[in-house]
Design a protein around this motif. Structure first.
Motif, short mmCIF file in Angstrom:
data_model
loop_
_atom_site.label_atom_id
_atom_site.label_comp_id
_atom_site.label_asym_id
_atom_site.label_seq_id
_atom_site.Cartn_x
_atom_site.Cartn_y
_atom_site.Cartn_z
N ILE A 153 -3.96 91.77 11.25
CA ILE A 153 -2.62 91.80 10.67
C ILE A 153 -2.62 91.13 9.30
O ILE A 153 -2.03 91.65 8.33
N GLN A 154 -3.28 89.99 9.18
CA GLN A 154 -3.37 89.32 7.89
C GLN A 154 -4.07 90.20 6.86
O GLN A 154 -3.64 90.29 5.69
N LEU A 155 -5.12 90.88 7.28
CA LEU A 155 -5.84 91.79 6.38
C LEU A 155 -4.95 92.94 5.92
O LEU A 155 -4.88 93.24 4.72
N GLU A 156 -4.23 93.56 6.83
CA GLU A 156 -3.39 94.70 6.48
C GLU A 156 -2.24 94.29 5.56
O GLU A 156 -1.87 95.02 4.63
N GLN A 157 -1.68 93.11 5.79
CA GLN A 157 -0.63 92.62 4.89
C GLN A 157 -1.20 92.37 3.49
O GLN A 157 -0.54 92.69 2.49
N ALA A 158 -2.40 91.84 3.43
CA ALA A 158 -3.03 91.59 2.13
C ALA A 158 -3.29 92.89 1.39
O ALA A 158 -3.05 92.99 0.18
N ILE A 159 -3.75 93.91 2.11
CA ILE A 159 -4.01 95.21 1.49
C ILE A 159 -2.72 95.83 0.95
O ILE A 159 -2.68 96.33 -0.18
N SER A 160 -1.66 95.79 1.74
CA SER A 160 -0.40 96.38 1.31
C SER A 160 0.16 95.70 0.07
O SER A 160 0.62 96.36 -0.87
N MET A 161 0.11 94.37 0.05
CA MET A 161 0.67 93.66 -1.10
C MET A 161 -0.22 93.82 -2.33
O MET A 161 0.27 93.81 -3.47
N THR A 162 -1.52 93.99 -2.12
CA THR A 162 -2.41 94.25 -3.25
C THR A 162 -2.14 95.63 -3.84
O THR A 162 -2.15 95.79 -5.07
N CYS A 163 -1.90 96.62 -2.99
CA CYS A 163 -1.53 97.95 -3.49
C CYS A 163 -0.26 97.88 -4.33
O CYS A 163 -0.16 98.50 -5.40
N MET A 164 0.73 97.13 -3.86
CA MET A 164 1.96 96.99 -4.61
C MET A 164 1.72 96.31 -5.95
O MET A 164 2.27 96.71 -6.99
N ALA A 165 0.87 95.28 -5.96
CA ALA A 165 0.56 94.59 -7.22
C ALA A 165 -0.14 95.53 -8.19
O ALA A 165 0.14 95.51 -9.40
N ALA A 166 -1.05 96.37 -7.69
CA ALA A 166 -1.75 97.32 -8.56
C ALA A 166 -0.79 98.32 -9.18
O ALA A 166 -0.98 98.76 -10.33
#
Length: 379
Positions: free
Chosen positions: A288-301
């Motif tokens: 869950i921590q990994l998936e949240q990090a991926i989603s927020m990184t996509c938004m930042a990009a």
């Protein structure tokens, strides 16, 4: 929101992943990081000539492939999975980011050299007293003889041992912490008066303490407008932070996958420990921590190209906060679930943990970005 990649972006990801699988295995990476050079110039040239990824994020008008922050995110995530040490972040993301906005007559030529793998850049912006305040500068550039005289010191300049040039922030006016008076320069590392103390970092990278003692710079060394460089610094470092978050996602993915694999093999009481419910819950929390990090990184990009500086900064800081939390949670649990084996140098997990730990504090710690997000949200 749809985070699906285009066909071209998927091909880029597959190309990078395939090359790294063939040429950047854990043992090869470990040997390269432990070598005297600390990296493999031949791999850097392959990134340029075989894969063309050093130009993936540059406009076609500059000789690139016409990509942007999403392409950078794709490449950096794959680099994170392989623990790539070559200086893509400092050269392409930071160096290229400054040069594209430099207003220099030779910017296109310099970017062409980056794309060809001939120009390696390190960012010399941090100072010992700065604590992530990019305007807190004791390094000065004094106008003299139609150029500048550069004096000062920079700390933990990652990639500097391999660099041919440094991008340096210095104060050309104002007080030590004033927003006005910050200027940015491109400095030849071989210039008289530049000295470095090189050393390995805990995560297998190389860095330097850099001193400038009366370094004479021509007026053409200036990047952007004199004394008005801070907004440019913040924009480029936001792009670099988003790219760093993408690398972290690759690192965290490998930590999670490695933990799943190890707990499926290690046996206690006649069965794999992955069958114990309490450990299953722990690994779900890691996912869950990994998936949240991926989603927020996509938004930042996506947001990093936003013309609204505050919106861009908020998205990047939010992603970096989540990355910091995920790096600590996933990394520490990966080590714990590996037991004593997780602390041995022969196991990949400890090298991923070290890189995750260093990323947490790079370009602003979790606490720094949390405070920045709060400040921006409150106006």
């Amino acid at each position: 929101m749809d985070f699906s990649f285009t066909e071209e972006q998927s091909m880029l990801r597959d190309t990078v992943a395939s090359y790294l699988a063939d040429h950047y295995g854990f043992d090869a990476r470990r040997a390269a990081a432990a070598s005297e050079a600390g990296w493999r110039p031949a791999v850097w040239k392959a990134f340029a000539e075989e894969l063309g990824i050093l130009g993936a994020s540059f406009p076609e008008a500059l000789g690139g492939l016409g990509g942007g922050p999403v392409e950078t995110m794709i490449i950096m995530e794959e680099f994170g999975k392989a623990l790539v040490v070559e200086p893509y972040l400092g050269t392409v993301v930071i160096g290229g980011g400054f040069l594209q906005r430099s207003g220099r007559a030779d910017a296109a030529e310099l970017i062409g050299r980056i794309i060809a793998g001939d120009l390696v850049i390190a960012y010399a912006g941090a100072e010992a007293q700065g604590r992530y305040n990019w305007a807190d500068l004791k390094t000065t550039a004094r106008a003299e003889g139609g150029g500048y005289l550069l004096d000062g010191a920079k700390a933990v300049v990652v990639g500097a041992p391999w660099a041919s040039h440094l991008i340096v922030t210095a104060r050309t006016g104002g007080g030590q912490r004033d927003a006005e008076g910050v200027s940015v320069f491109l400095v030849d590392k071989a210039a008289p008066g530049v000295s470095t103390q090189d050393y390995p970092t805990v995560d297998g990278q190389r860095a330097s303490e850099v001193r400038f003692d009366g370094v004479r710079l021509p007026a053409s060394a200036l990047i952007g407008a004199e004394g008005r460089g801070l907004p440019l610094v913040e924009q480029v470092l936001d792009e670099a932070t988003a790219a760093l978050c993408a690398e972290a996602c690759g690192v965290l993915r490998r930590l999670h996958e490695g933990t799943l694999d190890y707990t499926g093999q290690r046996r206690q009481f006649g069965q794999p420990i992955a069958r114990f419910q309490v450990l299953q819950h722990r690994m779900v929390d890691m996912f869950i921590q990994l998936e949240q990090a991926i989603s927020m990184t996509c938004m930042a990009a996506i947001k990093v190209a936003d013309p609204d500086a505050a919106g861009r900064a908020k998205a990047v800081s939010a992603a970096k906060v989540q990355i910091g939390k995920a790096a600590r949670f996933v990394g520490q649990n990966a080590i714990q679930l590996h037991g004593g084996m997780g602390m041995t140098d022969e196991m990949a997990v400890v090298h991923y943990f070290k890189r995750a730990t260093m990323i947490e504090s790079a370009l602003g710690s979790t606490d720094h970005h949390l405070a920045r997000y709060e400040r921006l949200s409150l106006g």
